[in-house]
Design an enzyme around this catalytic site. Sequence first.
Site, PDB file in Angstrom:
ATOM      1  N   THR A 133       0.832  -1.209   0.000  1.00 13.12           N
ATOM      2  CA  THR A 133       0.000   0.000   0.000  1.00 13.12           C
ATOM      3  C   THR A 133       0.866   1.259   0.000  1.00 13.12           C
ATOM      4  O   THR A 133       1.935   1.277   0.624  1.00 13.12           O
ATOM      5  CB  THR A 133      -0.947   0.018   1.219  1.00 13.12           C
ATOM      6  OG1 THR A 133      -1.530   1.322   1.329  1.00 13.12           O
ATOM      7  CG2 THR A 133      -0.233  -0.285   2.528  1.00 13.12           C
ATOM      8  N   SER A 168      -1.773   3.494  10.302  1.00 12.98           N
ATOM      9  CA  SER A 168      -2.718   2.571  10.963  1.00 12.98           C
ATOM     10  C   SER A 168      -2.005   1.238  11.155  1.00 12.98           C
ATOM     11  O   SER A 168      -0.942   0.995  10.557  1.00 12.98           O
ATOM     12  CB  SER A 168      -3.965   2.340  10.096  1.00 12.98           C
ATOM     13  OG  SER A 168      -3.671   1.416   9.049  1.00 12.98           O
ATOM     14  N   TYR A 170      -3.148  -1.655  10.134  1.00 10.25           N
ATOM     15  CA  TYR A 170      -3.219  -2.355   8.846  1.00 10.25           C
ATOM     16  C   TYR A 170      -2.043  -1.958   7.952  1.00 10.25           C
ATOM     17  O   TYR A 170      -1.338  -2.809   7.405  1.00 10.25           O
ATOM     18  CB  TYR A 170      -4.558  -2.035   8.146  1.00 10.25           C
ATOM     19  CG  TYR A 170      -4.468  -2.111   6.643  1.00 10.25           C
ATOM     20  CD1 TYR A 170      -4.435  -3.345   5.999  1.00 10.25           C
ATOM     21  CD2 TYR A 170      -4.352  -0.949   5.874  1.00 10.25           C
ATOM     22  CE1 TYR A 170      -4.304  -3.406   4.622  1.00 10.25           C
ATOM     23  CE2 TYR A 170      -4.227  -1.014   4.504  1.00 10.25           C
ATOM     24  CZ  TYR A 170      -4.192  -2.241   3.875  1.00 10.25           C
ATOM     25  OH  TYR A 170      -4.050  -2.300   2.527  1.00 10.25           O
ATOM     26  N   HIS A 171      -1.834  -0.643   7.779  1.00 14.09           N
ATOM     27  CA  HIS A 171      -0.741  -0.197   6.913  1.00 14.09           C
ATOM     28  C   HIS A 171       0.609  -0.662   7.472  1.00 14.09           C
ATOM     29  O   HIS A 171       1.525  -0.977   6.718  1.00 14.09           O
ATOM     30  CB  HIS A 171      -0.753   1.332   6.785  1.00 14.09           C
ATOM     31  CG  HIS A 171      -1.911   1.884   5.993  1.00 14.09           C
ATOM     32  ND1 HIS A 171      -3.040   2.396   6.578  1.00 14.09           N
ATOM     33  CD2 HIS A 171      -2.113   2.003   4.657  1.00 14.09           C
ATOM     34  CE1 HIS A 171      -3.886   2.822   5.633  1.00 14.09           C
ATOM     35  NE2 HIS A 171      -3.351   2.581   4.462  1.00 14.09           N
ATOM     36  N   LYS A 174       1.569  -4.055   6.481  1.00  9.44           N
ATOM     37  CA  LYS A 174       2.086  -4.127   5.108  1.00  9.44           C
ATOM     38  C   LYS A 174       3.574  -3.741   5.070  1.00  9.44           C
ATOM     39  O   LYS A 174       4.326  -4.252   4.242  1.00  9.44           O
ATOM     40  CB  LYS A 174       1.253  -3.252   4.189  1.00  9.44           C
ATOM     41  CG  LYS A 174      -0.178  -3.789   4.064  1.00  9.44           C
ATOM     42  CD  LYS A 174      -0.627  -3.945   2.645  1.00  9.44           C
ATOM     43  CE  LYS A 174      -1.822  -4.849   2.520  1.00  9.44           C
ATOM     44  NZ  LYS A 174      -2.404  -4.848   1.176  1.00  9.44           N
TER      45      LYS A 174
HETATM   46  N1  USQ Z   1     -11.569   9.868   4.326  1.00  7.91           N
HETATM   47  C1  USQ Z   1     -12.448  10.911   4.509  1.00  7.91           C
HETATM   48  N2  USQ Z   1     -13.772  10.599   4.637  1.00  7.91           N
HETATM   49  C2  USQ Z   1     -14.233   9.320   4.578  1.00  7.91           C
HETATM   50  C3  USQ Z   1     -13.326   8.278   4.377  1.00  7.91           C
HETATM   51  C4  USQ Z   1     -11.991   8.584   4.267  1.00  7.91           C
HETATM   52  O1  USQ Z   1     -12.068  12.088   4.575  1.00  7.91           O
HETATM   53  O2  USQ Z   1     -15.447   9.128   4.701  1.00  7.91           O
HETATM   54  C5  USQ Z   1     -10.124  10.157   4.159  1.00  7.91           C
HETATM   55  C6  USQ Z   1      -9.257   9.406   5.140  1.00  7.91           C
HETATM   56  O3  USQ Z   1      -9.175  10.095   6.376  1.00  7.91           O
HETATM   57  C7  USQ Z   1      -7.950   9.334   4.375  1.00  7.91           C
HETATM   58  C8  USQ Z   1      -8.375   9.261   2.922  1.00  7.91           C
HETATM   59  O4  USQ Z   1      -9.728   9.714   2.886  1.00  7.91           O
HETATM   60  O5  USQ Z   1      -7.206  10.483   4.557  1.00  7.91           O
HETATM   61  C9  USQ Z   1      -8.312   7.882   2.319  1.00  7.91           C
HETATM   62  O6  USQ Z   1      -9.067   7.017   3.127  1.00  7.91           O
HETATM   63  P1  USQ Z   1      -9.651   5.617   2.585  1.00  7.91           P
HETATM   64  O7  USQ Z   1     -10.560   5.076   3.634  1.00  7.91           O
HETATM   65  O8  USQ Z   1     -10.183   5.761   1.219  1.00  7.91           O
HETATM   66  O9  USQ Z   1      -8.325   4.762   2.428  1.00  7.91           O
HETATM   67  P2  USQ Z   1      -7.380   4.080   3.533  1.00  7.91           P
HETATM   68  O10 USQ Z   1      -8.024   3.891   4.831  1.00  7.91           O
HETATM   69  O11 USQ Z   1      -6.119   4.860   3.554  1.00  7.91           O
HETATM   70  O12 USQ Z   1      -7.135   2.653   2.950  1.00  7.91           O
HETATM   71  C10 USQ Z   1      -7.459   2.313   1.595  1.00  7.91           C
HETATM   72  C11 USQ Z   1      -7.672   0.818   1.487  1.00  7.91           C
HETATM   73  C12 USQ Z   1      -6.390   0.102   1.771  1.00  7.91           C
HETATM   74  C13 USQ Z   1      -5.294   0.647   0.871  1.00  7.91           C
HETATM   75  C14 USQ Z   1      -5.184   2.147   1.049  1.00  7.91           C
HETATM   76  C15 USQ Z   1      -4.203   2.797   0.144  1.00  7.91           C
HETATM   77  O13 USQ Z   1      -8.696   0.389   2.360  1.00  7.91           O
HETATM   78  O14 USQ Z   1      -6.565  -1.280   1.596  1.00  7.91           O
HETATM   79  O15 USQ Z   1      -4.113   0.041   1.244  1.00  7.91           O
HETATM   80  O16 USQ Z   1      -6.440   2.718   0.746  1.00  7.91           O
HETATM   81  S1  USQ Z   1      -3.496   4.237   0.877  1.00  7.91           S
HETATM   82  O17 USQ Z   1      -4.553   5.060   1.455  1.00  7.91           O
HETATM   83  O18 USQ Z   1      -2.776   4.931  -0.156  1.00  7.91           O
HETATM   84  O19 USQ Z   1      -2.652   3.760   1.920  1.00  7.91           O
END
Ligand code: USQ
Length: 375
Positions: A133, A168, A170-171, A174
């Site tokens: 990730t 997090s 989870y991250h 990874k």
């Molecule tokens: N966010 C909001 N509002 C929401 C949901 C999320 O503002 O309702 C924000 C979060 O705080 C974060 C961003 O949007 O800053 C991305 O959140 P996300 O829930 O879309 O993604 P994340 O939790 O980071 O995890 C997801 C996948 C995970 C993958 C990761 C890639 O669930 O499996 O590894 O994206 S990354 O985010 O680049 O690490």
Amino acid sequence: MGWPTAMHLTAKGHSVAVVDNYLRRSLCRQENVEPLVDVPNLHQRTVIWESLSGSHIPVFIGDLTDWSFIEDVFRRFTPDGLVHYAEQPAAPYSMLNRTASMLTLRNNLETTANVIFAVKQFCPDAQIVKLGTMGEYGTPNIDIEEGWLDVDHKGRRQTFLFPRQAGSLYHTTKIMDTDLLWLYVRMWNLRVTDLMQGPVYGIFTDENRDHENLYSFLNYDELFGTVLNRFIVQAVAGHPLTVYGKGGQTRGYLNIVDTLNCVRLALENPAQKGKLRIFNQFTETFSVNQLADRVQKVASSFGLKAEIARIENPRKESEDHYYNPEHTGLLELGLEPHYLTDEVIAEMIEFALKHKDKIRPEQIFRKVKWDSDSN
Ligand code: USQ
């Protein structure tokens, strides 16, 4: 992503078997956060796919943390390459409470270690393509390289894994997976590609477009739903778009169609033996505010109001930061990006509108605080 990948690879002429223990489905059921559209089990899906494509996909149902199961799978289907998606995939779930944290740690590290040991024993020339990730890097105040960083220190130089600092558990698992893979690449001469993927959006792929029973999961809840998919469903449900904090959080995003192509390109152009190859897997970056604005604009063309709510951030993360990650490796392998156009957003809104009666608004925001006492 497992099922869309299996269909995509067989459509491109590869022989594929799938292994699953339905972990994600069972965690969703346990937490009462079902995906928007229910999907058939893998046995049923393979029958449908075989009738459409002529490709037979063997299914193994079991747990890859169980060595006797994984031994049996590799004896019966010994691959030239394998894609390791067998992880608890949700950052918010991993921060829910101690039980969820331990499940994430145990599952993610043990599956990775078992995959490594199985490859060494049964198919040491096979490439492991591992889904990492972009979150492994966090949001550092310097440009993010593609996996590695040249460090000059007191007149000497060495290349190291790029510094990683996740937001997090989870991250963080990874990051630990990457460390495990790197150790065994050095010890056992394995060949590995670690894909640092950003949040994926979208539902439709070339293989599932006309067949609802072949869709991937679309979670819109706070635990398993990713941000763009959530905003789409929120717009349709008449729920304000849940921008966390200032909304300046910037990430690298990609369409599910590009995900499948990235994984296939990595498989078809394997890393050399003894190499850990790392690609940053995303096609464009957006802040949360930009995504909310885009969804609001397209939703209005459907007569949907889509208010934007800036709510207290349940996570602990930078809300206003530098973000400039490199991402040339997959483009050099031939990736042709599908960008986030208004048409793509509109197609997702149409899908959510079709299933509007199934949306359960209480799933959207249940206030899982990442620094809560209940952890
Ligand atoms: N966010 C909001 N509002 C929401 C949901 C999320 O503002 O309702 C924000 C979060 O705080 C974060 C961003 O949007 O800053 C991305 O959140 P996300 O829930 O879309 O993604 P994340 O939790 O980071 O995890 C997801 C996948 C995970 C993958 C990761 C890639 O669930 O499996 O590894 O994206 S990354 O985010 O680049 O690490």
